[in-house]
Enzyme design. Structure first.
Site, PDB file in Angstrom:
ATOM      1  N   ILE A 198       0.810  -1.220   0.000  1.00  0.00           N
ATOM      2  CA  ILE A 198       0.000   0.000   0.000  1.00  0.00           C
ATOM      3  C   ILE A 198       0.844   1.271   0.000  1.00  0.00           C
ATOM      4  O   ILE A 198       0.316   2.370  -0.084  1.00  0.00           O
ATOM      5  CB  ILE A 198      -0.975   0.027   1.197  1.00  0.00           C
ATOM      6  CG1 ILE A 198      -0.210  -0.080   2.523  1.00  0.00           C
ATOM      7  CG2 ILE A 198      -2.018  -1.050   1.074  1.00  0.00           C
ATOM      8  CD1 ILE A 198      -1.105   0.017   3.749  1.00  0.00           C
ATOM      9  N   GLY A 199       2.159   1.144   0.081  1.00  0.00           N
ATOM     10  CA  GLY A 199       2.985   2.346   0.066  1.00  0.00           C
ATOM     11  C   GLY A 199       4.454   2.029   0.246  1.00  0.00           C
ATOM     12  O   GLY A 199       4.834   0.897   0.566  1.00  0.00           O
TER      13      GLY A 199
ATOM     14  N   LYS B 292       4.872  -2.441   8.364  1.00  0.00           N
ATOM     15  CA  LYS B 292       5.976  -1.672   7.777  1.00  0.00           C
ATOM     16  C   LYS B 292       7.233  -2.524   7.884  1.00  0.00           C
ATOM     17  O   LYS B 292       7.647  -2.933   8.979  1.00  0.00           O
ATOM     18  CB  LYS B 292       6.155  -0.348   8.515  1.00  0.00           C
ATOM     19  CG  LYS B 292       7.303   0.490   7.982  1.00  0.00           C
ATOM     20  CD  LYS B 292       7.238   1.927   8.477  1.00  0.00           C
ATOM     21  CE  LYS B 292       6.162   2.700   7.764  1.00  0.00           C
ATOM     22  NZ  LYS B 292       6.270   4.158   8.010  1.00  0.00           N
TER      23      LYS B 292
ATOM     24  N   VAL C  12       5.362  -0.510   3.025  1.00  0.00           N
ATOM     25  CA  VAL C  12       4.187  -0.721   3.878  1.00  0.00           C
ATOM     26  C   VAL C  12       3.208  -1.643   3.160  1.00  0.00           C
ATOM     27  O   VAL C  12       2.902  -1.443   1.981  1.00  0.00           O
ATOM     28  CB  VAL C  12       3.500   0.622   4.211  1.00  0.00           C
ATOM     29  CG1 VAL C  12       2.364   0.391   5.202  1.00  0.00           C
ATOM     30  CG2 VAL C  12       4.509   1.613   4.795  1.00  0.00           C
TER      31      VAL C  12
ATOM     32  N   ASP D  93      10.436  14.001  12.655  1.00  0.00           N
ATOM     33  CA  ASP D  93      10.147  13.981  11.219  1.00  0.00           C
ATOM     34  C   ASP D  93       8.692  14.367  10.967  1.00  0.00           C
ATOM     35  O   ASP D  93       7.985  13.723  10.198  1.00  0.00           O
ATOM     36  CB  ASP D  93      10.447  12.594  10.643  1.00  0.00           C
ATOM     37  CG  ASP D  93      10.519  12.601   9.111  1.00  0.00           C
ATOM     38  OD1 ASP D  93      10.567  13.710   8.538  1.00  0.00           O
ATOM     39  OD2 ASP D  93      10.519  11.522   8.511  1.00  0.00           O
TER      40      ASP D  93
ATOM     41  N   ALA E 288      11.287   2.098   4.450  1.00  0.00           N
ATOM     42  CA  ALA E 288      10.493   0.884   4.572  1.00  0.00           C
ATOM     43  C   ALA E 288       9.394   0.843   3.526  1.00  0.00           C
ATOM     44  O   ALA E 288       9.008   1.855   2.951  1.00  0.00           O
ATOM     45  CB  ALA E 288       9.887   0.808   5.974  1.00  0.00           C
TER      46      ALA E 288
ATOM     47  N   GLY F 262       8.376   4.134   1.444  1.00  0.00           N
ATOM     48  CA  GLY F 262       9.034   5.332   1.958  1.00  0.00           C
ATOM     49  C   GLY F 262      10.529   5.200   1.821  1.00  0.00           C
ATOM     50  O   GLY F 262      11.041   4.275   1.189  1.00  0.00           O
ATOM     51  N   GLY F 263      11.246   6.152   2.430  1.00  0.00           N
ATOM     52  CA  GLY F 263      12.693   6.133   2.310  1.00  0.00           C
ATOM     53  C   GLY F 263      13.334   4.959   3.021  1.00  0.00           C
ATOM     54  O   GLY F 263      14.395   4.493   2.634  1.00  0.00           O
TER      55      GLY F 263
END
Length: 729
Positions: free
Chosen positions: A18-19, A41, A26, A135, A24, A21-22
């Site tokens: 579903i996604g 994650k 997800v 963050d 990990a 990131g820098g």
């Protein structure tokens, strides 16, 4: 990458990705033990290589798992399964705040304030447990389909800030606080800064700082003031703009101290949008006392009290029922009618006009009082003069002398004291000098110096500076002269070579000569570049000795050489380009339309012909500041001089998204209060993990490394990392 149907820890079945990131990826997964969907994650492979990072990551994630709050994405489980490190979180159906802002352009004041309050409540809960997010940005804030606002990714940024560099741990540079981009210590006030930037983006639809490179944006966080959000959002209430301003102060001491204070002011802003209740700390901490007249005091006493508590309780009920619009109908009618907005503006104009008239009346009264006082003073002076002339007011010559001395001793510097010159004194002698001035002293260690060993070699601020009483002077003690090896300056510009030699504690005498020519008539060394040193490179001298740096003037064309056009160049680039000319005077001029440090004119003009042995002049812009008022001192006494080297030898793991291209590494350090950038690696292919061996500015223990990869002819930033420098013994 995990595949659909895989089961982690004999419990979580992967349903789909579903996604990403820098750090990990997800996945949506089914928790077969509790029969519910969750978000899993999973750390990317490059972050599993570092055992130190993994250990710290797990401890921080476990701490985040102890957080339970309606405005935090709850962490259910942390673990690893055959080298797959994962975090299990609640699954939120919705979109990120970044997506929401992107689709709506900018949010209404009520909507933005509601989101900010809920984010603040989540951060407050985390801070109360000793967890700092580090963050905070719209990408890490989720708006669920039922209207709840939740903050995610707690603990990850902090986990990444170990000695082994493993990620762009500082988050997006657009939202990073000055202390984060500087690579220094960050705490809950860093989260407050990032929240302020996020709120700025919500109400304006844009971030306050943009730039061509990550380094450029980072330096803007350190140096530049934001454009007030009301410039982009004219209807922004005064109180909300002040809240954003206080959250995003560059000095941590001038921001809100705690999230509770932010929440209180955000709620108050909805009750009193134009109120002046946000307390901004003035730069001048010694503000003069304001005297309130009896009339004003009476007005204050008889002003009806607002029932703020009841108003806030009603407001919280309304905010909890906020319905976020996920349809993004661009043609929808605004919730407040145009007529109502016009009425509100008219009421606001009327209120400001009344305040203006009141101030005018107050000013008139004040002027009258001043005139009366001045008249009274003049009358006293006349009486004294007449009295002395007639002998009615006596006083011997000795008393008159004492009175004159008392007048002369009256301070005209608002109580400031002058810093004594401590250089050349022992620490004991320095304490005695400072004791009489009510100034403290703090040792910063030892440095190589021409001063006698054990004597103070440098101080900050320098002697003669005016400071507040009870200030602290930082100083270094000389450890005597040390051996210095003269470096090879081939390929350096004259300016770079001089700086390199001076940083070793050497005195540099610059000479300029014409270069020898090769067989084709070209100079062996281009004008403006270092030719050689005397003594030559490799020789050992004592710190404090004088070294001659010879800089090339290129080809000798006699008394008629073409003048290069340097208008628009940076100062140092211009001086190098004009290397053929023997004497160049640099003038400064305020010019807000030209960036500071850029050449705005020259004499003789470019492309003309002139005698290179005759003086020439260039004029450099100081931007918005008056010449000499930049605030950046030229004194480098805080830097450790000769013989002292500060290095960083951390390890750099494979950055997320790296495809094997050429790399640029840039180091940014805060030197003498100014961010200074230098290129460490340019145009090289690196093998990761990569062992850093970076020499930083003398005496500076922190910095930030920016890593970019060449993609389609341009460098794209992949990560930026805090570095720690240690003195090499």
């Amino acid at each position: 990458m995990l595949k659909t149907g895989m089961i982690i820890a004999e419990r979580y079945e992967i349903v789909g990705k579903i996604g990403t990131g820098g750090m990990a990826d997800v996945y949506k997964a089914m928790d077969h033990k509790l029969n519910r969907f969750v978000a899993v994650k999973v750390l990317k492979p490059e972050f599993r290589e570092d055992a130190t990072f993994v250990k710290k990551f797990r401890s921080e994630a476990q701490a985040a798992a102890g957080l339970t709050h309606p405005n935090i994405v709850n962490v259910f489980d942390v673990g690893d399964d055959e080298g797959v490190y994962y975090i299990v979180m609640e699954l939120i159906e919705g979109i990120t705040l970044k997506e929401y802002i992107s689709k709506k352009g900018k949010l209404s004041v009520k909507e933005a304030t509601s989101i900010a309050i809920q984010v603040s409540m989540g951060l407050e809960a985390a801070h109360s447990h000793g967890i700092v997010h580090r963050d905070v940005k719209p990408q890490n804030i989720i708006i669920s389909t039922d209207g709840k606002v939740k903050v995610t990714d707690f603990g990850i940024a902090r986990a990444a800030s170990s000695n082994t560099i493993s990620s762009n741990v500082m988050g997006s540079v657009h939202y990073s606080s000055p202390e984060q981009v500087r690579g220094g210590y960050s705490d809950e006030k860093s989260d407050i800064y990032s929240l302020g930037i996020t709120l700025y983006e919500m109400v304006t639809g844009r971030v306050p700082f943009e730039g061509d490179t990550t380094v450029a944006i980072a330096i803007k966080h350190l140096q530049e003031e934001m454009v007030p959000p009301s410039v982009y959002a004219p209807d922004l209430p005064y109180s909300l703009e002040q809240i954003i301003c206080k959250c995003t102060q560059k000095s941590v001491d001038r921001r809100y101290g705690k999230m509770e204070e932010v929440i209180a002011d955000l709620k108050h802003s909805l009750i009193d949008p134009q109120g002046d209740f946000v307390k901004l700390t003035s730069v001048d901490n010694d503000a003069k006392t304001v005297v309130i007249s009896d009339k004003e005091l009476g007005e204050i006493k008889h002003t009806p009290k607002q029932n703020v508590k009841n108003d806030i309780e009603a407001l919280e009920k309304e905010l909890n029922e906020t319905d976020y619009d996920f349809d993004y109908d661009e043609d929808e009618e605004p919730r407040v009618s145009r007529r109502e907005r016009e009425r509100e503006r008219e009421r606001e104009r009327s209120r400001r006009e009344k305040q203006r008239k009141k101030k005018k009346r107050s000013s008139g009264i004040a002027l009258t009082i001043i005139a009366l006082i001045a008249g009274a003073a003049l009358l006293v002076v006349l009486i004294v003069v007449i009295g002395k002339a007639s002998g009615l007011i006596g006083g011997n010559k000795e008393n008159q002398t004492q009175q004159t001395q008392q007048v002369q001793q009256t301070p005209e510097d608002d109580g400031l004291v002058t810093v004594p010159d401590l250089v050349g004194h022992t620490e004991k002698e320095a304490r005695e000098l400072l004791a009489s001035s009510n100034i403290g002293m703090q040792s910063m260690g030892e440095e190589a110096s021409t001063q006698e060993k054990g004597k103070i070699s440098s101080q900050d601020p320098v002697g003669g500076t005016q400071v507040e009483p009870n200030s602290t002077i930082k100083y270094y003690v000389s450890k005597g002269a040390v051996d210095v090896t003269i470096p090879n300056v081939d390929g350096y510009t004259g300016i770079e070579a001089q700086a390199a030699l001076e940083n070793l504690g050497l005195n540099v005498e610059v000479q300029r000569i014409y270069s020898e020519l090769d067989e084709n008539g070209y100079p062996l060394v281009d004008p403006g570049y270092a030719y050689y040193t005397e003594p030559s490179s490799g020789n050992t001298v004592k710190s404090g000795n004088t070294v001659t740096l010879v800089v090339s003037r290129g080809v000798d064309y006699g008394d008629s050489a073409e003048v290069p056009d340097v208008v628009g160049m940076e100062r140092d680039q211009a001086l190098t380009t004009l290397g053929k000319f023997i004497a160049i005077t640099v003038n400064e001029e305020r010019n807000p339309d030209v960036p500071a440090g850029e050449v705005i004119s020259q004499s003789p003009e470019g492309y003309s012909y002139a005698d290179p042995d005759q003086p020439m002049t260039i004029t450099v812009s100081t931007g918005d500041q008056e010449p000499g008022a930049s605030g950046a001192g030229t004194d480098n006494s805080a830097a450790v001089a000769a013989g002292e080297v500060w290095k960083c030898t951390q390890r750099l793991n494979t950055p997320s998204g790296y495809s094997g291209g050429k790399v640029r590494l840039e180091l940014v350090q805060d030197v003498n209060g100014q961010p200074t950038a230098s290129v460490v690696v340019e145009g090289q292919q690196l093998t990761f993990p990569y062992q850093l061996d970076i020499t930083g500015a003398p005496g500076i223990s922190e910095g930030t490394l920016y890593l970019s990869e060449m993609v389609d002819g341009n460098y794209q930033e992949l990560g930026h990392y805090p570095l720690t420098f240690e003195k090499v013994e």
